[in-house]
Motif scaffolding. Structure first.
Motif, PDB file in Angstrom:
ATOM      1  N   MET A 287       0.821  -1.201   0.000  1.00 34.09           N
ATOM      2  CA  MET A 287       0.000   0.000   0.000  1.00 34.09           C
ATOM      3  C   MET A 287       0.859   1.256   0.000  1.00 34.09           C
ATOM      4  O   MET A 287       0.441   2.291  -0.520  1.00 34.09           O
ATOM      5  CB  MET A 287      -0.933   0.013   1.214  1.00 34.09           C
TER       6      MET A 287
ATOM      7  N   VAL B 120      -0.207   4.183  -2.685  1.00 29.64           N
ATOM      8  CA  VAL B 120       0.845   4.049  -3.691  1.00 29.64           C
ATOM      9  C   VAL B 120       0.523   2.890  -4.620  1.00 29.64           C
ATOM     10  O   VAL B 120       0.755   1.739  -4.296  1.00 29.64           O
ATOM     11  CB  VAL B 120       2.224   3.823  -3.027  1.00 29.64           C
ATOM     12  N   GLY B 121      -0.032   3.179  -5.767  1.00 34.49           N
ATOM     13  CA  GLY B 121      -0.339   2.146  -6.742  1.00 34.49           C
ATOM     14  C   GLY B 121      -0.095   2.696  -8.133  1.00 34.49           C
ATOM     15  O   GLY B 121      -0.783   3.608  -8.583  1.00 34.49           O
TER      16      GLY B 121
HETATM   17 NA    NA Z   1      -0.205  -0.188  -3.816  1.00 31.97          NA
END
Ligand code: NA
Ligand code: NA
Lengths: 325, 427, 168
Positions: free
Chosen positions: B328, B374-375
């Protein structure tokens, strides 16, 4: 006093799985016992701190205190290490012990120390024995059998030269690509010590293995010079004994692995294995050695040629010598 | 250690780009070790962290994707999928999923998939009456099929870092990739009425289907050529991406005649920029990873995690939980470099086959590509479509749960995970 | 000064992107040559594999500055979006300064790293490793210049929260 030796290497951290860690474990044990704990060893295996070439730099910079490194990784710092690739030199693996423990090993160690300036070379441990050639086309026994077989080599010109002199085609390919390259036929074959063939599952994608024994490529065990000079005389004595034990352990474990299921025994019913006759091997040596020597003379300096000549003399003597005679 | 962790969290929270935050945290770690010789390690880690031949697959697949988008290859494949399933409720959403499977055979990167579909399918769906956040969510959910079905950039990196057969990982990815597609189509179908998904105004006639099929033949030949190149022994899986570039360039220049020199220049630059953005994270992660290894932090994590349980299924669940949790807040390539060497030995201890462990890692990391904050896929879609990250994430939630279920199914059911690799002799 | 910084950043970036496009093209051709050599030509060239890695590193590292110029490096904005405008801009300026510090560090130690490569030999080409290692300090130098220029250009105003549009 003494201190902690942080020791990095790029092999799996299991003393029974590979010669490098066997060497390291024995080194650590000998030092701790011999100095009553004033010098201890902390091992970082499995490439945790970088590649073998980075380990060398980290030892030179005093970040690590010791490493053992392959000839390929040392070559960028010390190009003359290439002379060790003299093909078809040793009559038996036992000849390598005398050569690397004798005057040639000492001369090589002193030259590496002189060139690098910031390390002390303690010995040349075994990496797992002689190189064999595997391929998927046909059994290789005669020199002519190499014709047109496409062999993967490391990105190392002398290895390419040797294969080409035998009549094979030689293509450098990254290690991560070798298995699938062999599987799909991007290349026909590769060369490595027998335990590597087992470890990398090459027997799944290769049918024929020839015990060419054409190369022996030892590790170089080295320690940071400033650290070495900071040790007491007594500690230094123990250190050299520990290094000798380390080298011996690497040899013992290599021979045991070769004799176990992880060596030739385990490959017998999975691959067609060919051992060479003296005549077959000589025919290969007769084309490969001049090509290799020409390569050394062309690409390296007079000192390298001097080392190569000493190596040939010492190898000749070792091949003739009879154990306990 | 606390200092480095705090710096890392604070820097990311205050908007510093992820790669730079990782780098700065690593440098703080080096400073904390004391001595200039430690600081000198940094540049060497940056260089050597990238000095790996299989990493080439990433820029090449990105470039192939760029060429495919710009030359209309992507659009033709999308059109074909559209005439095949467009008539059902949520037909275009289903199309999106199926197109991801098509596309998966050609690219190894989820962000390439997200970028391609974000520019083509999302606008098509919005025009058809879909909400944009929903269209983005479907695209994000489907994009991870790309690096799950071979070829796969992530599997190449995993295989070359961990010494696992890349071809074996490729084989292991096929089934999970197809199952993810089916399960996500199930999620679309179940949520179809609640989301009030539209359907195409009319079904395509057989004639239209046939004509579309004919016009996309050259595009459909691409996976055949790439797979033929790999299986025929012409190229390695890494080099296959260069074959994809060559074929896309050939089609764009001689068949569709849509490729211009100026266009190609732009593609090269965009590819390098995307590569730079991804690689700088890898490079700086090398510094942080070195510091962690030197301080033996991975071993401490490993001991703590293994201490919780030594039951096979518990350990697998803990590893997946850890990967998803870290996923994540961290980029997946950085996670792979820093955590895989610590966690993979644990999987060995509980008797997992290397390829099985590999596929668990790859699936978990792929799912992390679309978990906020965070992707990478979320970032790509958000920037391509202008949709807000948070809104995509909300619509994505049911898909995320479904895909995590698929992950656990393959993690716990070894026979399913290794069915194809065993059939092909890899495990 | 702001418009000067903007122009300088754009000019430098245009030059860097031209360089990067050239390197990417060379990279593609290099890998094609390697494949063609093995499959058709049989020249057994020793260098395409090693050269590909070095071209890739040069291209990717140079492109980092391009990502800085265009503010394309992936980051999180959820928290700073909630800050009052003045504070947010101040935070973003500090962040840019820290990024500048990071690249100055890479530049300084990268010079030492590249010079260390001078005494090391590449496996192929018999050349020293310095021109390849130089990718690190050169890229860091350009990235440092770019982050300084875009700091002056944006002064913390590059991440203004987007306004919510009505739901469809
Ligand atoms: Na992520
Ligand atoms: Na794929």
């Amino acid at each position: 006093d003494g201190g902690v030796i942080k020791f990095g290497h790029d092999n799996k951290a299991d003393p029974f799985e590979n010669p490098a860690h066997a060497c390291t474990a024995v080194f650590a044990n000998s030092l701790a016992a011999g100095t009553n704990g004033s010098v201890t060893v902390e091992v970082f295996g499995s490439n945790q701190l970088g590649t073998a070439a980075e380990h060398v730099q980290q030892v030179r910079d005093g970040i690590l205190q010791a490493t053992l490194t392959s000839t390929g990784a040392l070559a960028s710092y010390y190009p003359r290490i290439d002379v060790l690739n003299l093909p078809f030199a040793f009559a038996d693996i036992s000849s390598t012990y005398a050569v690397y423990d004798g005057p040639f090993g000492a001369a090589l160690a002193r030259d590496i120390e002189a060139q690098l300036g910031d390390v002390v070379v303690l010995g040349f441990p075994d990496t797992g024995g002689f190189f064999a050639v595997t391929n998927s086309k046909h059994p290789i026994a005669e020199l002519a059998d190499f014709d047109g077989v496409r062999i993967r080599t490391m990105t190392l010109p002398s290895h390419q030269k040797i294969m080409q002199s035998l009549g094979a085609e030689a293509y450098p390919l990254a290690w991560g690509e070798v298995y699938s390259g062999l599987q799909t036929g991007v290349i026909d074959g590769q060369m490595n010590p027998v335990p590597t063939v087992t470890f990398a599952n090459f027997f799944e994608v290769q049918k024929y293995l020839t015990l060419t024994n054409h190369l022996f490529s030892p590790y170089t065990l080295m320690i940071n010079r400033a650290f070495y000079e900071g040790l007491s005389d007594a500690e230094r004595g123990v250190l050299h004994h520990a290094a000798e034990n380390c080298v011996m352990a690497s040899r013992g474990v290599s021979r045991v692995i070769e004799a176990s299921d992880r060596g030739l025994a385990g490959l017998m019913d999975r691959m067609e294995i060919t051992a060479l006759t003296d005549a077959q091997r000589k025919a290969m040596a007769d084309v490969a050695q001049p090509a290799f020597e020409g390569h050394i003379r062309e690409n390296l300096d007079a000192k390298a040629v001097e080392l190569l000549d000493l190596m040939k003399t010492e190898v000749g003597a070792a091949n003739q010598a009879v154990y306990l005679d | 250690m606390i200092l480095v962790l705090c710096a890392f969290v604070l820097l990311i929270a205050f908007g510093m780009p992820i790669g730079f935050a990782i780098g700065l945290a690593g440098v703080i770690g080096l400073i904390d070790m004391g001595g200039a010789q430690f600081l000198a390690v940094g540049p060497s880690k940056i260089f050597n962290g990238l000095n790996i031949f299989p990493f080439l697959a990433m820029p090449f697949f990105i470039l192939a994707g760029e060429v495919m988008n710009d030359t209309g290859i992507t659009a033709r494949l999308v059109k074909l999928a559209q005439v095949l399933v467009g008539r059902f409720r949520g037909g275009l959403a289903h199309t999106n999923m199926l197109a991801s499977v098509f596309f998966a055979g050609l690219t190894g990167s989820a962000t390439a998939d997200a970028a391609a579909f974000g520019r083509t399918l999302v606008p098509a769906m919005v025009a058809e009456g879909y909400r944009r956040d929903y269209a983005c969510a479907v695209t994000a959910a489907g994009s991870i099929i790309g690096p799950t079905i071979p070829p796969s950039g992530l599997m190449v990196v995993y295989g070359s870092l961990m010494g696992v057969s890349i071809a074996g990982l490729f084989a292991a990815g096929v089934l999970p990739g197809l199952v993810i597609c089916v399960v996500c189509m199930g999620v679309i179908a179940i949520g179809g009425n609640r989301e009030n998904l539209p359907k195409a105004r009319r079904g395509a006639t057989l004639g239209e289907v046939w004509r579309t099929f004919l016009s996309s033949l050259t595009a459909l030949a691409m996976p055949v050529i790439i797979l033929g190149g790999i299986l025929g022994g012409i190229v390695t899986p890494t080099e296959a991406a260069s074959l994809a570039v060559a074929y896309a360039l050939f089609i764009g220049t001689f068949v569709y005649r849509t490729l211009t020199l100026r266009g190609f220049y732009g593609m090269l630059v965009r590819t390098a920029r995307i590569t730079g953005v991804i690689f700088v994270i890898i490079a700086f992660a090398g510094i942080l990873g070195w510091w962690m290894s030197f301080e033996r932090i991975p071993q401490m994590i490993a001991e703590a995690v293994l201490g919780l349980s030594d039951n096979r299924y518990m350990v697998i669940a803990i590893i997946i939980g850890l990967l998803l949790a870290v996923g994540m807040v961290m980029d997946i390539t950085a996670i792979l470099i820093i955590l895989a060497p610590v966690l993979v030995p644990l999987t060995e201890q509980v008797g997992l086959e290397p390829i099985h462990a590999g596929i668990i890692f790859v699936l978990a990391l792929n799912i992390s590509l679309m978990t906020p904050p965070v992707g990478a896929c979320l970032f790509v879609l958000s920037s391509v479509t202008g949709e807000r990250l948070e809104r995509i994430s909300i619509k994505l939630f049911p898909f995320l749960i479904a895909e995590i279920c698929v992950l656990f199914a393959f993690a716990f059911w070894e026979d399913a995970a290794l069915w194809l690799p065993r059939l092909l002799g890899f495990a | 000064m702001k418009s000067w910084a903007e122009k300088a950043s754009a000019r430098i970036n245009a030059a860097v992107e031209a360089m990067v496009a050239f390197l990417m093209l060379a990279l593609v051709l290099d890998v094609w040559l390697g494949v063609a050599d093995r499959y058709f030509l049989g020249w057994q060239l020793p260098w395409p594999e090693e050269m590909a890695r070095y071209l890739m590193i040069w291209a990717a590292m140079l492109a980092v500055s391009s990502g800085i110029a265009r503010r394309e490096h992936i980051g999180l904005t959820a928290l700073i979006d909630m800050l009052p405008t003045a504070l947010r801009r101040a935070v973003l300026i500090v962040v840019d300064l820290l990024v500048l510090a990071l690249f100055l560090y890479v530049l300084w130690y990268g010079i030492g790293f590249a010079n260390g490569g001078a005494s090391r030999q590449a496996m192929i080409l018999g050349a020293s490793l310095r021109p390849f290692y130089a990718a690190i300090p050169v890229a860091a130098a350009i990235a440092s210049v770019q982050i300084a220029l875009v700091l002056m250009r944006d002064m913390g105003q590059h991440s203004e929260p987007r306004h919510e549009e009505g739901t469809a």
